[in-house]
Enzyme design. Sequence first.
Site, mmCIF file in Angstrom:
data_model
loop_
_atom_site.group_PDB
_atom_site.id
_atom_site.type_symbol
_atom_site.label_atom_id
_atom_site.label_comp_id
_atom_site.label_asym_id
_atom_site.label_seq_id
_atom_site.Cartn_x
_atom_site.Cartn_y
_atom_site.Cartn_z
ATOM 1 N N SER A 69 -14.689 3.479 -44.650
ATOM 2 C CA SER A 69 -15.937 4.027 -45.186
ATOM 3 C C SER A 69 -15.640 5.008 -46.322
ATOM 4 O O SER A 69 -16.391 5.095 -47.290
ATOM 5 C CB SER A 69 -16.740 4.718 -44.083
ATOM 6 O OG SER A 69 -15.956 5.720 -43.477
ATOM 7 N N SER A 70 -14.516 5.725 -46.233
ATOM 8 C CA SER A 70 -14.217 6.694 -47.295
ATOM 9 C C SER A 70 -13.805 5.989 -48.577
ATOM 10 O O SER A 70 -14.206 6.404 -49.673
ATOM 11 C CB SER A 70 -13.172 7.711 -46.844
ATOM 12 O OG SER A 70 -12.044 7.061 -46.352
ATOM 13 N N ASP A 101 -7.037 -0.118 -49.204
ATOM 14 C CA ASP A 101 -8.469 0.018 -48.915
ATOM 15 C C ASP A 101 -9.300 0.009 -50.200
ATOM 16 O O ASP A 101 -10.321 -0.676 -50.302
ATOM 17 C CB ASP A 101 -8.746 1.319 -48.151
ATOM 18 C CG ASP A 101 -7.906 1.427 -46.895
ATOM 19 O OD1 ASP A 101 -7.335 0.410 -46.476
ATOM 20 O OD2 ASP A 101 -7.805 2.547 -46.352
HETATM 21 C C1 GLA Z 1 -5.092 3.204 -43.748
HETATM 22 C C2 GLA Z 1 -4.650 3.500 -45.182
HETATM 23 C C3 GLA Z 1 -4.135 2.232 -45.876
HETATM 24 C C4 GLA Z 1 -3.092 1.501 -45.031
HETATM 25 C C5 GLA Z 1 -3.563 1.372 -43.581
HETATM 26 C C6 GLA Z 1 -2.502 0.835 -42.676
HETATM 27 O O1 GLA Z 1 -6.209 2.359 -43.747
HETATM 28 O O2 GLA Z 1 -5.723 4.029 -45.908
HETATM 29 O O3 GLA Z 1 -3.616 2.549 -47.139
HETATM 30 O O4 GLA Z 1 -1.848 2.134 -45.106
HETATM 31 O O5 GLA Z 1 -4.026 2.605 -43.036
HETATM 32 O O6 GLA Z 1 -2.181 -0.470 -43.038
#
Ligand code: GLA
Length: 384
Positions: free
Chosen positions: A126-127, A171
Amino acid sequence: MAMTKDFLSREFSKNFQHSPRFFRAPGRINLIGEHSDYNGGFVLPAGIDKYCSIAIAPSSNQISTVIASDLNDKVAFQDIPTHPSPGHWINYVWGVMHAFSARGLTIQPFNAVIQSEVPVGAGLSSSAALEVVFAKAFNELFHFNLSNIELTHIAKEAENNYVGLQCGIMDMFASVHARKDMAIKLDCRNLDIEFVPLQLKTNKILLIDTCIKHELASSEYNQRRHECESVVEKLNQQGIEATSLRDLSNEDLDLHRSLLSENEYLRASYVIEENTRLHQFVAAISTSDWTAAGSLLNASHEGLKNKYNVSCEELDQLVEWCKSCKGLWGGRMMGGGFGGCTINLVEEDEIPATISFVSEQYQSRFGVNPKYYIATTGDGACEF
Ligand code: GLA
């Protein structure tokens, strides 16, 4: 979408004079390839059709105002503080503004209303969706003409440099570049991408949300990252050329095991194996070999639990209970760990039985009900 636009439109005109523009960015799932991004490896995320949406327009004075409609909260500001306010949602917006200004690009005063359908704390990013939607909107509103890759970096810098989580690029990349019905096979070393069709036939992706987030999530995350970097450094000192764990093999690790702490060895071994699993998983789904795909998900969970140590009791139990559900091919914890969701590949017809079995078990063990989402894919950030 029409409903979201109507809602945002109404909220915006209640508070501000101008007519706004509308932008949205999705949350993401990650099929496999966990904790690989900051190790230069491969990840396999997809955007979901749950969006963080905003209405935004330039302000007519020097004050910017941002309203978080879901939280009934509002922040008005003129200058952005150098340091974040602990735990506050506005940090994500300020972080993005800082990243633009680090490039010499000034965000003029603006007004915005946010509405997000991406569940918070479920590991669905969500962020990142919030950072990406503002990056996209500022880029359009103020005619910066930055590329999608540049916007991805801006959103990531907001998180790394301002919010303070040393996350990788997955993400934000997924939220910017997602395409409906596709997973993104992303090589995090050079950001090469390949879209992999997600043709799951009679199967669905079922997310089961533990509804918890253990406190240590972000400190442990940064710690894992540090351990992985330390392995690379130690092997570099032995003359092995590697910029990340991506460049190392299990043989390299075994040969130099005595130089590594037990934790370092286990972390690196998980990362190397997870990379191999990702390629096998892509092959398995493209040949509809659900048994193989499911076993790879289960193996990924084992590694995250026993070698990378980022799971927790709630996640482990969910994965275990699901193993005894008919038509459930496999599953694993998803995202950073210590809470959030498991991701499961399951026959659509078996979803009701799975939900009822898992709810009963979870309720009697943990005293609460988990939440369930059937993940459908969606497109990346855009104006709508
Ligand atoms: C979080 C982080 C990502 C990734 C995952 C694990 O979502 O924001 O960058 O490292 O953990 O895969």
